[in-house]
Design a protein around this motif. Structure first.
Motif, PDB file in Angstrom:
ATOM      1  N   ILE A  32      48.080  22.947 -23.539  1.00 38.89           N
ATOM      2  CA  ILE A  32      47.690  22.333 -22.273  1.00 38.89           C
ATOM      3  C   ILE A  32      48.961  21.865 -21.587  1.00 38.89           C
ATOM      4  N   GLY A  33      49.135  22.290 -20.347  1.00 40.39           N
ATOM      5  CA  GLY A  33      50.388  22.058 -19.649  1.00 40.39           C
ATOM      6  C   GLY A  33      50.427  20.762 -18.860  1.00 40.39           C
ATOM      7  N   ARG A  34      51.626  20.296 -18.649  1.00 35.33           N
ATOM      8  CA  ARG A  34      51.849  19.113 -17.816  1.00 35.33           C
ATOM      9  C   ARG A  34      51.224  19.323 -16.439  1.00 35.33           C
ATOM     10  N   GLY A  35      50.535  18.315 -15.947  1.00 35.04           N
ATOM     11  CA  GLY A  35      49.902  18.389 -14.636  1.00 35.04           C
ATOM     12  C   GLY A  35      48.456  18.848 -14.661  1.00 35.04           C
ATOM     13  N   GLU A  36      47.977  19.304 -15.838  1.00 34.91           N
ATOM     14  CA  GLU A  36      46.574  19.734 -15.905  1.00 34.91           C
ATOM     15  C   GLU A  36      45.663  18.535 -16.107  1.00 34.91           C
ATOM     16  N   LYS A  37      44.382  18.787 -15.897  1.00 37.41           N
ATOM     17  CA  LYS A  37      43.371  17.737 -15.987  1.00 37.41           C
ATOM     18  C   LYS A  37      42.467  18.012 -17.185  1.00 37.41           C
ATOM     19  N   VAL A  38      42.127  16.946 -17.914  1.00 37.69           N
ATOM     20  CA  VAL A  38      41.311  17.076 -19.114  1.00 37.69           C
ATOM     21  C   VAL A  38      40.101  16.159 -18.986  1.00 37.69           C
ATOM     22  N   PHE A  39      38.914  16.685 -19.288  1.00 37.14           N
ATOM     23  CA  PHE A  39      37.702  15.874 -19.304  1.00 37.14           C
ATOM     24  C   PHE A  39      37.390  15.514 -20.749  1.00 37.14           C
ATOM     25  N   LEU A  40      37.442  14.229 -21.058  1.00 37.70           N
ATOM     26  CA  LEU A  40      37.151  13.736 -22.398  1.00 37.70           C
ATOM     27  C   LEU A  40      35.663  13.414 -22.478  1.00 37.70           C
ATOM     28  N   ALA A  41      34.911  14.280 -23.125  1.00 34.05           N
ATOM     29  CA  ALA A  41      33.451  14.167 -23.135  1.00 34.05           C
ATOM     30  C   ALA A  41      33.004  13.243 -24.265  1.00 34.05           C
ATOM     31  N   TRP A  42      33.003  11.940 -23.983  1.00 37.48           N
ATOM     32  CA  TRP A  42      32.594  10.969 -24.994  1.00 37.48           C
ATOM     33  C   TRP A  42      31.164  11.227 -25.464  1.00 37.48           C
ATOM     34  N   ALA A  43      30.270  11.593 -24.563  1.00 36.40           N
ATOM     35  CA  ALA A  43      28.874  11.828 -24.931  1.00 36.40           C
ATOM     36  C   ALA A  43      28.753  12.982 -25.919  1.00 36.40           C
ATOM     37  N   ALA A  44      29.580  14.010 -25.749  1.00 34.92           N
ATOM     38  CA  ALA A  44      29.572  15.128 -26.701  1.00 34.92           C
ATOM     39  C   ALA A  44      30.133  14.695 -28.042  1.00 34.92           C
ATOM     40  N   ALA A  45      31.212  13.921 -28.024  1.00 36.65           N
ATOM     41  CA  ALA A  45      31.827  13.456 -29.265  1.00 36.65           C
ATOM     42  C   ALA A  45      30.858  12.622 -30.090  1.00 36.65           C
ATOM     43  N   ASN A  46      29.980  11.903 -29.425  1.00 37.58           N
ATOM     44  CA  ASN A  46      29.022  11.036 -30.118  1.00 37.58           C
ATOM     45  C   ASN A  46      28.017  11.799 -30.959  1.00 37.58           C
ATOM     46  N   ARG A  47      27.931  13.114 -30.761  1.00 37.78           N
ATOM     47  CA  ARG A  47      26.992  13.909 -31.559  1.00 37.78           C
ATOM     48  C   ARG A  47      27.720  14.958 -32.391  1.00 37.78           C
ATOM     49  N   ASP A  48      28.957  14.689 -32.703  1.00 41.05           N
ATOM     50  CA  ASP A  48      29.735  15.619 -33.522  1.00 41.05           C
ATOM     51  C   ASP A  48      29.294  15.483 -34.982  1.00 41.05           C
ATOM     52  N   PRO A  49      28.737  16.550 -35.578  1.00 36.56           N
ATOM     53  CA  PRO A  49      28.244  16.450 -36.963  1.00 36.56           C
ATOM     54  C   PRO A  49      29.358  16.239 -37.985  1.00 36.56           C
ATOM     55  N   GLU A  50      30.619  16.455 -37.602  1.00 35.82           N
ATOM     56  CA  GLU A  50      31.705  16.182 -38.538  1.00 35.82           C
ATOM     57  C   GLU A  50      31.937  14.689 -38.727  1.00 35.82           C
ATOM     58  N   VAL A  51      31.391  13.889 -37.826  1.00 38.72           N
ATOM     59  CA  VAL A  51      31.577  12.434 -37.902  1.00 38.72           C
ATOM     60  C   VAL A  51      30.254  11.714 -38.124  1.00 38.72           C
TER      61      VAL A  51
END
Length: 405
Positions: free
Chosen positions: A294-313
């Motif tokens: 991921i390059g400098r200047g790009e935008k990232v969406f941190l999907a907290w709602a998706a992370a909350n249902r991660d079966p690894e956690v």
């Protein structure tokens, strides 16, 4: 580069975001969407989202806009700043959100909830009649504005967060938010000029960061954040919880019989259906996440709602379990940008749920008339939740007959 078709402002996404997130986690937990602003990255795995949220040096919040697509309703502080400045801004308003301050607010919250429930007849609409006015009045008390002014603030914020960019409703809400901002600015300037007041504007007018006074703009930006943060996510969470407990009436029965379980239910339901979907960050240096460059200047969406249902956690993440210990969900964020009002939000949701279960334990949702929000790019909730209910108006306290599934 792994591409995906991810657009969190569509009606299809609003109908079932959890299916979309599940597919992302399984196929491409670090994926690039071509929608909006020349594209952006979507992170849906818990460990990636957590790591990048904590890395405020590379994944910066210090930008004019943290929305996708880009649209600046006015800067919000300390959300749109990075440490150490963000931490300094938080110190100015921290006294509003301490455990003792929240405890002092609880009798007022209970009063607001009971006022709303007192007005219910045989039918009600939970969003308009409960979920909107309670957080609205709490927020008015928090900032020191008259309680009756809550619709002037809540309804524009709600419309802004539940309609897509370019829609007439969102454009109108943007104009109304500008008027709210002017009101805040007038309050701040008035306090600086010596107008009496023991409110948030007075605190901000006297506030300092890093050894200097807050500027007028910083004071306004901070008060706007308190207004935004106090309203829409709590509105959405109240509706989400009421809907879930109509689906799972056995859990509702348990909570009616054992109200001491309500705090655990609130926390787990916040994980299960996070009202805040996530926020964007701007990448300040070339980096790698999940094997993707991921390059400098790009935008990232941190999907907290998706992370909350991660079966690894989370074991059995698509189920609601009150025995989930620990429950490290990201609904309130994490690190230096963790929601400053989390304790207050939990108190509001707990009291709303306690009073609903005590006073209208037999409510039934009219599922055919439930309306999703047009867009849930910012928050996941419903526009309308009509209910039928029975209750004894004279028994606000005490155990009542529970709905048995």
């Amino acid at each position: 580069m792994t591409h995906c078709e991810f657009d969190h402002h569509t009606a299809e996404f609003a109908a079932d975001p959890w299916r979309v997130y599940r597919d992302l986690r399984q196929r491409c937990p670090v994926a690039h969407s071509t929608a909006y602003d020349g594209g952006f990255w979507v992170l849906s795995g818990y460990r990636d989202v957590r790591r990048c949220t904590l890395d405020t040096g590379v994944f910066s919040s210090a930008a004019d806009d943290l929305l996708i697509p880009a649209e600046n309703p006015g800067r919000l502080l300390p959300v749109q700043a990075d440490p150490p400045l963000a931490t300094a801004y938080r110190r100015v308003i921290n006294p509003l959100f301490t455990a003792s301050a929240v405890a002092a607010m609880e009798p007022h919250i209970r009063r607001y909830v009971d006022q709303a429930l007192d007005a219910f007849a045989d039918e009600a609409e939970l969003v308009a009649d409960l979920a909107l006015p309670v957080p609205g009045k709490v927020t008015m008390r928090l900032v020191g504005w008259p309680e009756q002014d809550w619709p002037d603030v809540v309804l524009p914020i709600r419309a802004f967060s539940t309609h897509p960019v370019g829609s007439p409703e969102r454009d109108t809400a943007g104009e109304q938010l500008a008027a709210i901002r002017r009101r805040v600015a007038d309050d701040v300037r008035g306090r600086r000029a010596g107008e009496p007041g023991n409110d948030l504007a007075a605190r901000l007018a006297a506030g300092t960061v890093q050894g200097r006074p807050l500027t007028d703009d910083e004071a306004v930006d901070t008060m706007m954040m308190v207004l935004f943060g106090g309203v829409d996510t709590t509105v959405a969470a109240i509706g989400n919880m009421a809907l879930y407990l109509d689906e799972d009436r056995e859990l509702r029965r348990r909570l009616v019989e054992r109200p001491e379980l309500v705090p655990a239910a609130v926390d787990e339901l916040l994980r299960y259906q996070a009202p805040v979907q996530g926020f964007a960050r701007f990448v300040t240096a070339d980096t790698e996440v999940g094997g993707q460059r991921i390059g400098r200047g790009e935008k990232v969406f941190l999907a907290w709602a998706a992370a909350n249902r991660d079966p690894e956690v989370f074991d059995d993440p698509d189920s609601v379990r009150l025995d989930r210990r620990p429950n490290p969900h990201l609904t309130f964020g994490i690190g230096p940008h963790r929601c400053i009002g989390a304790t207050l939000a939990r108190a509001e949701l707990r009291i709303v749920l306690e009073r609903m279960l005590a006073r209208i334990p037999d409510y039934r949702v009219d599922w055919g008339a439930v309306e999703p929000t047009v867009s849930c790019g910012t928050t996941f909730g419903r526009q309308r939740i009509p209910v039928y209910l029975t209750r004894d108006r004279h028994r606000g306290e005490g155990k009542q007959r529970a709905e048995r599934a």
